[in-house]
Design a protein around this motif. Structure first.
Motif, short mmCIF file in Angstrom:
data_model
loop_
_atom_site.label_atom_id
_atom_site.label_comp_id
_atom_site.label_asym_id
_atom_site.label_seq_id
_atom_site.Cartn_x
_atom_site.Cartn_y
_atom_site.Cartn_z
N GLU A 1 37.08 26.70 -0.56
CA GLU A 1 36.11 26.19 0.42
C GLU A 1 36.78 25.80 1.73
O GLU A 1 36.34 26.16 2.82
CB GLU A 1 35.41 24.94 -0.12
CG GLU A 1 34.30 25.19 -1.12
CD GLU A 1 33.78 23.85 -1.65
OE1 GLU A 1 33.36 23.81 -2.82
OE2 GLU A 1 33.82 22.83 -0.91
N ASP B 1 38.04 28.77 3.63
CA ASP B 1 36.93 29.46 4.28
C ASP B 1 36.50 28.73 5.54
O ASP B 1 36.19 29.34 6.56
CB ASP B 1 35.74 29.56 3.32
CG ASP B 1 35.99 30.57 2.20
OD1 ASP B 1 36.97 31.32 2.29
OD2 ASP B 1 35.20 30.60 1.24
N ARG C 1 35.03 38.23 2.87
CA ARG C 1 34.28 37.00 2.62
C ARG C 1 35.19 35.78 2.73
O ARG C 1 34.73 34.65 2.91
CB ARG C 1 33.66 37.06 1.22
CG ARG C 1 32.13 37.12 1.23
CD ARG C 1 31.57 37.28 -0.17
NE ARG C 1 31.48 38.69 -0.57
CZ ARG C 1 31.99 39.20 -1.68
NH1 ARG C 1 32.67 38.43 -2.52
NH2 ARG C 1 31.85 40.48 -1.95
N HIS C 2 36.48 36.02 2.60
CA HIS C 2 37.48 34.94 2.69
C HIS C 2 38.63 35.46 3.56
O HIS C 2 39.68 35.85 3.05
CB HIS C 2 37.99 34.58 1.30
CG HIS C 2 36.90 34.29 0.32
ND1 HIS C 2 36.24 33.08 0.25
CD2 HIS C 2 36.33 35.07 -0.62
CE1 HIS C 2 35.32 33.13 -0.70
NE2 HIS C 2 35.36 34.33 -1.25
N SER D 1 42.37 35.63 3.05
CA SER D 1 42.99 36.22 1.85
C SER D 1 43.76 37.49 2.17
O SER D 1 44.79 37.76 1.56
CB SER D 1 41.91 36.51 0.81
OG SER D 1 41.01 37.50 1.28
#
Lengths: 232, 232
Positions: A43, A46, A119-120, A123
């Motif tokens: 979280e 992100d 989405r991240h 990463s």
DNA sequence: GAATTGACTCGTACAGTGTACGATTTATTC
DNA sequence: GAATAAATCGTACACTGTACGAGTCAATTC
């Protein structure tokens, strides 16, 4: 080839089996656990990016003291490792296992891989530095099996896998880092136009302003797979 | 698409034209300059890696106080930017300009690009974050011109360029980060063998132990170029 | 029950980090 | 010379990861 090891091991030898939770009060905050730490780290990453993950801030979000994290985790690097792998899980394609559409399977997995990383966005940059989490190995194994079953010669197999890996990693890192604000975008366009006499071709093709990332990824992947397809 | 700006500008509006050096004594140490700072930063990065570049250490190497650097440079990020671009210069292929061997030219430039980055392994990880230095734009322009001249359709041009970019970036970042000590290598092999029942295919193909990075890069590039070659 | 153990939490402290600020030194110009 | 600009750097501050050791609390053993 191999990936680096974090070096540090957390002191906790084993998780306590079932949550004891014998008491009546549900604790002021839920108790710390590796799972909660990793989920919260994701979280935080992100929300704040790679540089935004600070042990104190992570602990704050968990309602814990900073040093409490170190019971569950050897050091900050290990947090990165765990967060990364937790984000890369892959559950195969929707339909049955025994498809003969090897190309569709490869494309599906690689698109999903890229989507998971986007989405991240932190990463992608992390992945090449610490490559050997179980979820990544799973994807490589699947890729390997699919290509092998498609008839790619053993001698070409590793090259094919690494080529696809390179392509996906490169595409995703690039995409994740070029995700800019409107202001940045405007400034970049202006800068490029100012330099257009030096770079006429990329200016003309609007290389740096092209916005269809998904389409470009897909098309380039097709080109690469064309090249990799076993010659009859 | 665009690259981020460092944001900070150095205060010094313009370099003093010719070195004044009016005095007789050559100064206890040679004077600070952007050029010297960047060159020393590259040395330090080569020696200590991305994390090893500290403003104080850089200043030490220059025989200067830490805060003196900030006259020439806005902040640490700018040092990274300058060091990166300084390492990516490309002087075209040896022979004449007007070769009709477009494929050879592309391969030459991309191999040189990868080699330049591997000579400074920190550079690969840095590149995607700040892509638009002049030396990189030069390479993209050259690539663009060559492919266009080779007959790649305008509609495919950007896809082709990004595909090659992705491949080179991915390959180089991966290679730079998997450069391990013997100990790491042994540990990785052991770990992988222990897991071989989960990953039989990549274990059998020795994917992670294959050492021929240069060959794999070259072969994968050939596959990709096969796919990109304009169909007759 | 008392004592002991081990799992877990966290306050304090320390050696760093980038860099803001302002004083200081040196070079240039009148 | 005096005045201005260019360049250097010492000190200080807020913030980082984490070593260390003291604390809490439940389970286990007598």
């Amino acid at each position: 080839m191999a990936a680096k090891d974090s070096g540090a091991e957390s002191k906790r030898s084993r998780r306590t089996g079932a949550s004891p939770r014998s008491g009546q009060e549900p604790r002021s905050e839920s108790p710390l656990s590796l799972e909660r730490i990793v989920a919260t780290a994701v979280e935080l990453l992100d929300a704040e990016g790679l540089d935004g993950l600070k042990m104190r801030r992570l602990a704050d979000r968990l309602g814990a003291g900073a040093m409490s994290l170190y019971w569950h985790v050897g050091n900050k690097e290990e947090v990165f490792d765990l967060a990364l792998d937790s984000v890369l899980e892959y559950r195969g394609p929707a339909q049955a296992d025994e498809s003969d559409d090897w190309r569709g399977e490869v494309v599906h997995m690689l698109k999903d891989w890229r989507a998971s990383m986007l989405r991240h966005p932190w990463s992608a940059a992390l992945l090449p530095r610490r490559a050997l989490g179980p979820n990544i190995l799973n994807r490589l194994e699947l890729l390997s099996r699919t290509l092998s079953g498609a008839g790619v010669a053993d001698a070409d197999l590793n090259v094919a896998i690494w080529s696809l890996w390179n392509y996906v990693i490169g595409a995703t890192i690039t995409r994740a880092n070029f995700d800019l604000s409107e202001d940045d975008r405007a400034a970049a366009q202006q800068r490029l136009t100012a330099l257009s006499q030096h770079y006429p071709t990329i200016e003309r093709s609007r290389l740096l302003l092209d916005n269809d990332w998904d389409g470009a990824f897909r098309k380039g992947l097709d080109f690469l797979l064309d090249g990799l397809s076993p010659r009859r």
